[in-house]
Scaffold this motif. Structure first.
Motif, PDB file in Angstrom:
ATOM      1  N   CYS A 181      52.843 -20.978  57.384  1.00  0.00           N
ATOM      2  CA  CYS A 181      51.800 -21.236  56.398  1.00  0.00           C
ATOM      3  C   CYS A 181      50.877 -20.024  56.352  1.00  0.00           C
ATOM      4  O   CYS A 181      50.296 -19.631  57.361  1.00  0.00           O
ATOM      5  CB  CYS A 181      51.001 -22.484  56.763  1.00  0.00           C
ATOM      6  SG  CYS A 181      49.734 -22.919  55.521  1.00  0.00           S
ATOM      7  N   VAL A 182      50.744 -19.415  55.181  1.00  0.00           N
ATOM      8  CA  VAL A 182      49.914 -18.225  55.011  1.00  0.00           C
ATOM      9  C   VAL A 182      48.571 -18.646  54.428  1.00  0.00           C
ATOM     10  O   VAL A 182      48.490 -19.110  53.283  1.00  0.00           O
ATOM     11  CB  VAL A 182      50.597 -17.190  54.100  1.00  0.00           C
ATOM     12  CG1 VAL A 182      49.731 -15.937  53.993  1.00  0.00           C
ATOM     13  CG2 VAL A 182      51.983 -16.843  54.628  1.00  0.00           C
ATOM     14  N   SER A 184      45.009 -17.642  53.092  1.00  0.00           N
ATOM     15  CA  SER A 184      44.324 -16.481  52.523  1.00  0.00           C
ATOM     16  C   SER A 184      42.815 -16.530  52.685  1.00  0.00           C
ATOM     17  O   SER A 184      42.124 -15.547  52.394  1.00  0.00           O
ATOM     18  CB  SER A 184      44.683 -16.340  51.040  1.00  0.00           C
ATOM     19  OG  SER A 184      44.378 -17.536  50.339  1.00  0.00           O
ATOM     20  N   CYS A 195      47.061 -26.099  56.014  1.00  0.00           N
ATOM     21  CA  CYS A 195      48.108 -25.498  56.846  1.00  0.00           C
ATOM     22  C   CYS A 195      48.521 -26.419  57.989  1.00  0.00           C
ATOM     23  O   CYS A 195      49.710 -26.531  58.303  1.00  0.00           O
ATOM     24  CB  CYS A 195      47.624 -24.152  57.401  1.00  0.00           C
ATOM     25  SG  CYS A 195      47.857 -22.761  56.266  1.00  0.00           S
ATOM     26  N   SER A 219      42.848 -10.266  51.202  1.00  0.00           N
ATOM     27  CA  SER A 219      43.549 -11.328  50.470  1.00  0.00           C
ATOM     28  C   SER A 219      43.759 -11.025  48.994  1.00  0.00           C
ATOM     29  O   SER A 219      44.634 -11.610  48.357  1.00  0.00           O
ATOM     30  CB  SER A 219      42.808 -12.666  50.626  1.00  0.00           C
ATOM     31  OG  SER A 219      41.504 -12.578  50.074  1.00  0.00           O
ATOM     32  N   ILE A 229      52.831 -10.184  55.380  1.00  0.00           N
ATOM     33  CA  ILE A 229      53.834 -11.245  55.393  1.00  0.00           C
ATOM     34  C   ILE A 229      55.189 -10.695  55.824  1.00  0.00           C
ATOM     35  O   ILE A 229      55.911 -11.320  56.616  1.00  0.00           O
ATOM     36  CB  ILE A 229      53.933 -11.924  54.014  1.00  0.00           C
ATOM     37  CG1 ILE A 229      52.608 -12.634  53.678  1.00  0.00           C
ATOM     38  CG2 ILE A 229      55.092 -12.925  53.983  1.00  0.00           C
ATOM     39  CD1 ILE A 229      52.554 -13.210  52.281  1.00  0.00           C
ATOM     40  N   THR A 244      52.195 -20.897  51.005  1.00  0.00           N
ATOM     41  CA  THR A 244      50.963 -20.117  50.887  1.00  0.00           C
ATOM     42  C   THR A 244      49.859 -20.959  50.267  1.00  0.00           C
ATOM     43  O   THR A 244      50.121 -21.841  49.442  1.00  0.00           O
ATOM     44  CB  THR A 244      51.185 -18.868  50.013  1.00  0.00           C
ATOM     45  OG1 THR A 244      51.409 -19.261  48.657  1.00  0.00           O
ATOM     46  CG2 THR A 244      52.382 -18.064  50.508  1.00  0.00           C
ATOM     47  N   ILE A 249      49.441 -15.283  46.505  1.00  0.00           N
ATOM     48  CA  ILE A 249      50.024 -15.022  47.826  1.00  0.00           C
ATOM     49  C   ILE A 249      51.492 -15.447  47.851  1.00  0.00           C
ATOM     50  O   ILE A 249      52.321 -14.828  48.522  1.00  0.00           O
ATOM     51  CB  ILE A 249      49.236 -15.761  48.921  1.00  0.00           C
ATOM     52  CG1 ILE A 249      47.737 -15.473  48.792  1.00  0.00           C
ATOM     53  CG2 ILE A 249      49.721 -15.359  50.304  1.00  0.00           C
ATOM     54  CD1 ILE A 249      47.368 -14.029  48.916  1.00  0.00           C
ATOM     55  N   ALA A 250      51.835 -16.492  47.096  1.00  0.00           N
ATOM     56  CA  ALA A 250      53.240 -16.914  47.011  1.00  0.00           C
ATOM     57  C   ALA A 250      54.087 -15.814  46.389  1.00  0.00           C
ATOM     58  O   ALA A 250      55.232 -15.577  46.805  1.00  0.00           O
ATOM     59  CB  ALA A 250      53.355 -18.205  46.209  1.00  0.00           C
ATOM     60  N   ALA A 253      54.660 -13.253  49.007  1.00  0.00           N
ATOM     61  CA  ALA A 253      55.676 -13.720  49.956  1.00  0.00           C
ATOM     62  C   ALA A 253      57.068 -13.549  49.377  1.00  0.00           C
ATOM     63  O   ALA A 253      58.015 -13.172  50.091  1.00  0.00           O
ATOM     64  CB  ALA A 253      55.417 -15.183  50.319  1.00  0.00           C
ATOM     65  N   SER A 268      54.063 -22.815  46.896  1.00  0.00           N
ATOM     66  CA  SER A 268      52.711 -22.343  46.585  1.00  0.00           C
ATOM     67  C   SER A 268      51.727 -23.502  46.617  1.00  0.00           C
ATOM     68  O   SER A 268      52.023 -24.596  46.141  1.00  0.00           O
ATOM     69  CB  SER A 268      52.685 -21.696  45.198  1.00  0.00           C
ATOM     70  OG  SER A 268      51.351 -21.416  44.800  1.00  0.00           O
TER      71      SER A 268
END
Length: 346
Positions: A181-182, A184, A195, A219, A229, A244, A249-250, A253, A268
């Motif tokens: 899990c990213v 941001s 997350c 970010s 990532i 994410t 961010i997705a 990735a 996402s």
């Protein structure tokens, strides 16, 4: 996920929202402030009272918050409410900045304030100050665990733990064994809970998962995010699923996985036009829609109902999570093209 499952999810979300709004029209809360409803003519609207509501939320450089402002503006027009949207002028949506915006909102002495409680440590004292000053507060988007203790009227948004669990379950259903899990915006409790819900769901499904916290200052830098990532994926060759907390961010990735030649299931936590196009094309597995437009719209609605009649929902009003996958991404894209920005996608 099949279309029938998506349909059931959509119906459940709609019912939750409708139920919350219905409660707002039937549950009476004590109101010490005199309103036009006390004038005795039987109609608060007939007196010409126009409620003023200040909305404090995130920067409009992010399409997610653009949808929030659209919801606020629409509520102002359609509900005859004077609304004002206060947000950071740049991408600096830090706790101190948002606390200062709350101070500015209080100084305007509106009938109510609608606020996203993104950084409780900085914002909660100002939310309490508003309530102490006799200004009702509706918490939206973030703050689902704190709003009652703060004394706010209600919360409008999604339960991040439920959304995270749903995101993780989607991964498990697609065969993911090791998730990442990213996050941001580390420090935002809602995203931490999102997350954790994802991690717990994958563990429940028999797999493992961890969290990657991106430095906040990085970010909005696609190159740095993609590199970070990619580094995490290189460090752990077993990761086969990445979720994410944001749509941009997705995309990072997806780029990182493509650059490494890795087949990764990507989800996402938000919508964007590009992310939806990739969901439609099968490059991204799904996107979580929490419907930010509705969060401010219903937030303003709840504020008006309380300011005029002393009415408030008995509990939180949930606007998500709604999972958008390949079966319905096209229809969501069509809606966003017809009504640009309503779904928080650009």
């Amino acid at each position: 996920m099949s279309r029938s499952r998506t349909t059931r999810t959509t119906r459940t979300t709609r019912l939750a929202v409708i139920a919350g709004v219905a409660v707002a029209a039937t549950v009476t809360a004590g109101c010490s402030k005199r309103t036009d409803a006390d004038s005795g003519d039987g109609s608060a609207e007939a007196t010409g009272k126009r409620v003023s509501v200040v909305v404090v939320s995130g920067p409009l450089s992010d399409p997610f918050f653009g949808a929030m402002k659209s919801g606020s503006d629409a509520a102002g027009r359609e509900l005859n409410v004077r609304t004002e949207y206060l947000s950071p002028t740049s991408t600096d949506a830090s706790g101190p900045t948002l606390a200062k915006l709350m101070q500015a909102a209080i100084a305007k002495k509106p009938d109510a304030i609608v606020v996203g409680d993104f950084f409780p440590e900085a914002q909660n004292p100002e939310i309490k100050a508003a309530i102490k000053a006799g200004i009702p507060v509706v918490v939206i988007n973030s703050g689902q665990t704190d709003w009652k203790q703060l004394g706010a009227l209600t919360f409008v948004g999604l339960d991040p733990s439920i959304a995270g669990a749903r995101a993780g379950a989607e991964m498990v259903s697609r065969g993911v064994q090791k998730g990442l899990c990213v996050n941001s915006v580390p420090g935002n409790p809602a995203l931490e809970q999102l997350c954790q819900g994802y991690i717990d769901a994958i563990k429940k499904g028999g797999g493992t998962a961890t969290s990657l916290r991106l430095p906040y200052q990085d970010s909005t830098n696609p190159t740095k995010v993609t590199q970070t990532i990619a580094g995490a994926l290189q460090a752990d060759q077993g990761v086969d699923g990445v979720f994410t907390t944001g749509a941009a961010i997705a995309e990072n990735a997806l780029t990182a996985a493509d650059n490494l030649g890795r087949k990764i299931t990507i989800g996402s936590g938000d919508l964007s036009t590009k992310a939806l196009q990739d969901v439609k094309a099968g490059k991204i597995a799904y996107a979580i829609d929490q419907q930010p437009y509705l969060q401010t719209y219903y937030g303003v609605l709840a504020a008006k109902q309380y300011a005029l009649y002393g009415l408030a929902p008995a509990d939180a009003v949930l606007t998500g999570p709604r999972v958008v996958d390949q079966s319905d991404a096209a229809s969501v894209l069509e809606i966003n093209q017809r009504y640009q920005g309503i779904r928080g996608a650009s």
